[in-house]
Design an enzyme around this catalytic site. Structure first.
Site, PDB file in Angstrom:
ATOM      1  N   ASP A 322       0.741  -1.273   0.000  1.00 27.46           N
ATOM      2  CA  ASP A 322       0.000   0.000   0.000  1.00 27.46           C
ATOM      3  C   ASP A 322       0.771   1.323   0.000  1.00 27.46           C
ATOM      4  O   ASP A 322       0.829   2.048  -0.997  1.00 27.46           O
ATOM      5  CB  ASP A 322      -1.046   0.008   1.135  1.00 27.46           C
ATOM      6  CG  ASP A 322      -0.519  -0.446   2.497  1.00 27.46           C
ATOM      7  OD1 ASP A 322       0.701  -0.610   2.619  1.00 27.46           O
ATOM      8  OD2 ASP A 322      -1.332  -0.631   3.423  1.00 27.46           O
ATOM      9  N   GLU A 455      -8.972   3.797   6.562  1.00 30.10           N
ATOM     10  CA  GLU A 455      -8.776   3.937   5.107  1.00 30.10           C
ATOM     11  C   GLU A 455     -10.021   4.347   4.325  1.00 30.10           C
ATOM     12  O   GLU A 455      -9.937   5.116   3.365  1.00 30.10           O
ATOM     13  CB  GLU A 455      -8.200   2.641   4.523  1.00 30.10           C
ATOM     14  CG  GLU A 455      -6.778   2.333   4.950  1.00 30.10           C
ATOM     15  CD  GLU A 455      -6.660   1.801   6.370  1.00 30.10           C
ATOM     16  OE1 GLU A 455      -7.703   1.401   6.952  1.00 30.10           O
ATOM     17  OE2 GLU A 455      -5.545   1.805   6.913  1.00 30.10           O
ATOM     18  N   THR A 541       1.380   8.586   5.728  1.00 25.49           N
ATOM     19  CA  THR A 541       0.431   7.475   5.687  1.00 25.49           C
ATOM     20  C   THR A 541      -0.283   7.252   7.026  1.00 25.49           C
ATOM     21  O   THR A 541      -1.233   6.481   7.105  1.00 25.49           O
ATOM     22  CB  THR A 541       1.121   6.180   5.207  1.00 25.49           C
ATOM     23  OG1 THR A 541       0.129   5.213   4.890  1.00 25.49           O
ATOM     24  CG2 THR A 541       2.057   5.622   6.268  1.00 25.49           C
TER      25      THR A 541
HETATM   26  C1  DMJ Z   1      -1.925   2.926   9.802  1.00 27.99           C
HETATM   27  O1  DMJ Z   1      -0.917   2.751  10.738  1.00 27.99           O
HETATM   28  C2  DMJ Z   1      -1.386   3.486   8.525  1.00 27.99           C
HETATM   29  O2  DMJ Z   1      -2.425   4.017   7.793  1.00 27.99           O
HETATM   30  C3  DMJ Z   1      -0.681   2.453   7.698  1.00 27.99           C
HETATM   31  O3  DMJ Z   1      -0.250   2.955   6.465  1.00 27.99           O
HETATM   32  C4  DMJ Z   1      -1.573   1.286   7.447  1.00 27.99           C
HETATM   33  N1  DMJ Z   1      -2.316   0.831   8.568  1.00 27.99           N
HETATM   34  C5  DMJ Z   1      -2.705   1.658   9.661  1.00 27.99           C
HETATM   35  C6  DMJ Z   1      -4.182   1.920   9.796  1.00 27.99           C
HETATM   36  O4  DMJ Z   1      -5.028   0.965   9.367  1.00 27.99           O
END
Ligand code: DMJ
Length: 563
Positions: A322, A455, A541
């Site tokens: 991702d 998300e 992220t």
């Molecule tokens: C978060 O820590 C961040 O968005 C990461 O990139 C993916 N997973 C979690 C949330 O679901």
């Protein structure tokens, strides 16, 4: 005999006499000093023996405090001032519409509830168990209490105007956050939550302590890059610097979404410290990836840091892959759209993904599957739902396909909304299938949980910003109500184990990303676009906004005019 040599000989012997004479004097002086020191030590020891155990302990403690104080003063040495970007839209965003205003207030109240309970029951721990009402942690943070929730939540508190809570968090960080601990942490998680959180807290508040802590932590992560290829280990011990990979990762590999999600934070670290080391580390990763052959143009999720070879050919836009794609796009945005290399890598990767991974179900839902050894698995993870927002964010600047990518983003948003809507709780499962009659529904029990992930709401927010289509606010509100109804407990918010059961069991974890991301995206969804405008801020992220590095528009750090 040459008269010159007599003179020379005399000169030398004079020097020798003088030197030896002085040496004797010095020796005598030293002896006296040692004698005096011994006597002094003896006297002190006699004095000490007269003292009580408590007095001696108190003296030791004072000595220790002195050392700690000296270290702190050393640590607090300010970093060199650098021009910092003009920071626009760090507060405000008040909606004009009364209904939207109320919704925004409700989200703020949810944040208060999550924070206050963490403050009471989990303070200093990484996360909170809202049912057991005590601290919680997982292996990504090692065995230390690093206050992950505090660091992750700071910027959300700030933009919501919860300044007392922000200061409370800051105080804890000043007094307690110490990375000199014997603890093995995830390089990726610590980077996105701690370094990202601290950098944003610094930019928003201007408080040096956040920048200093971010740099101290970054220094501790650097040994993770000491591998034969420069691809970092997944984990590093903060004290010893020894790194290793997850036991479950294919063939001892590092993970694409982990070593590929360092760029934004590391570029900012180099920018703020003037030290190119961080920038060089992430650019080295990029160069290495560029040179590698990609099966079908796809990046596999696993790369061995010893051999530099791909592990299993598994490609996903959800977990394991991702945020690597996200950071290619965001590297370009953060560079004020000057990092063309990153943009090209993003465009190429997305084209291959669209060709091989993105499909339409019989019922007309667009989904992103996973590529495993030449075969498409028709399964989409909750994590992959962030891609709706990413496609929308990357539409502008794409190869003449802006309309197409905005539409693709909207289709992913719709699919992910369906995955929520087809459950009893109106909250989405961890992953869902597209198989025959099954569409956007989890099949295996182990995939039916919801752990307060952001998300889907993240994608609603990006789509809202780009289209102002009211459906995104409506969908976001549905999710907020469901979280309030099914995840809220007296001790905070908890994940649930089965979104298809109307009486689900709680998992008893309030994830730090719930405060960093889920509630922040909801709050932004019900705020005006002037709060953290997307042409000035790029969200890491973990939803920590970092300013675009637009050099023409900078001012010296510390200038109050910028805050
Ligand atoms: C978060 O820590 C961040 O968005 C990461 O990139 C993916 N997973 C979690 C949330 O679901």
């Amino acid at each position: 005999m040459d008269p010159m040599s007599i003179d020379t000989g005399l000169f030398i012997s004079e020097v020798l006499v003088l030197t030896f004479g002085r040496a004797r004097e010095e020796e005598e002086h030293l002896r006296n000093k040692i004698r005096a020191d011994h006597e002094k030590a003896l006297e002190e020891a006699k004095e000490k023996l007269k003292k009580s155990r408590e007095e001696i302990q108190a003296e030791i403690q004072t000595e220790k405090n002195k050392v700690v104080q000296e270290m702190k003063t050393k640590e607090k040495k300010p970093l060199p001032p650098v021009p910092i970007p003009n920071l626009l839209g760090i507060s405000g965003g008040d909606p004009e519409d009364n209904d939207i205003k109320k919704k925004r207030e409700k989200i703020k109240e949810m944040m208060k509830h999550a924070w206050d309970n963490y403050r009471i029951y989990g303070w200093g721990h990484n996360e909170l168990r809202p049912i057991a009402k005590k601290g919680h942690s997982t292996n990504i943070f090692g065995n230390s209490q690093l206050g992950a929730t505090i660091v992750d939540a700071l910027d959300t508190l700030y933009i919501m105007g919860l300044h007392d809570e922000f200061r409370d968090g800051q105080k804890w960080i000043e007094d307690n956050l110490d990375f000199s601990v014997n603890s093995e942490v995830s390089v990726f998680e610590v980077n996105i939550r701690f370094i990202g959180g601290l950098l944003t807290a610094y930019y928003l508040s201007g408080e040096e302590v956040f920048k200093i802590k971010a740099v101290q932590l970054a220094e501790k992560l650097l040994p993770a890059f000491n591998t034969p290829t420069g691809i970092p280990w997944a984990m590093v011990n903060l004290k010893s610097g020894v790194g290793r990979n997850w036991g479950w990762a294919s063939a001892g590999s590092s993970i694409l979404a982990e070593f590929g999600t360092l760029h934004m934070e590391f570029v900012h670290l180099s920018y703020l410290t003037g030290d190119p080391v961080y920038y060089k580390k992430v650019m080295h990763i990029r160069k290495l990836l560029q040179k590698m052959e990609r099966p079908n143009g796809l990046y596999p999720n696993y790369l061995n840091p010893r051999t530099g070879r791909w592990g299993q050919y598994h490609t996903s836009v959800g977990g394991l892959g991702d945020s690597f794609y996200e950071y290619l796009l965001k590297a370009w945005l953060m560079s004020d759209k000057t990092d063309h290399e990153a943009r090209k890598m993003y465009d190429d990767a997305i084209e291959a993904i669209e060709k091989h991974l993105i499909k339409k179900s019989r019922g007309g839902l667009t989904f992103i599957g996973e590529w495993k050894n030449g075969h498409l698995e028709k399964k989409m993870g909750h994590l992959a739902c962030f891609a709706g927002g990413m496609f929308a964010l990357g539409a502008d600047g794409s190869r003449d396909k802006a309309g197409h990518y905005l539409e693709l983003g909207a289709e992913i948003a719709r699919t992910c909304h369906e995955s929520y809507d087809r459950t009893a709780l109106k909250l989405g499962p961890e992953s869902f299938k597209f198989d025959g009659a099954v569409e956007a529904v989890a099949v295996r029990q182990a995939e039916k949980y919801y752990i307060l992930r952001p998300e889907v709401i993240e994608t609603y927010w990006y789509l809202w910003r780009f289209t102002h289509d009211p459906r995104y606010r409506q969908w976001g509100w549905e999710a907020a109500l469901a979280i309030e109804k099914y995840c809220r407990v007296s001790g905070g918010f908890s994940g649930v184990k089965d979104v298809y059961s109307s009486t689900p069991a709680y998992d008893d974890v309030q994830q730090s990303f719930f405060l960093a991301e889920t509630l922040k995206y909801l709050y932004l969804l019900f705020s005006g676009d002037d709060l953290l405008p997307l042409d000035h801020w790029v969200f890491n992220t973990e939803a920590h906004p970092l300013p675009v590095l637009r050099l023409a528009n900078t001012t010296l750090s510390g200038n109050p005019a910028v805050r």
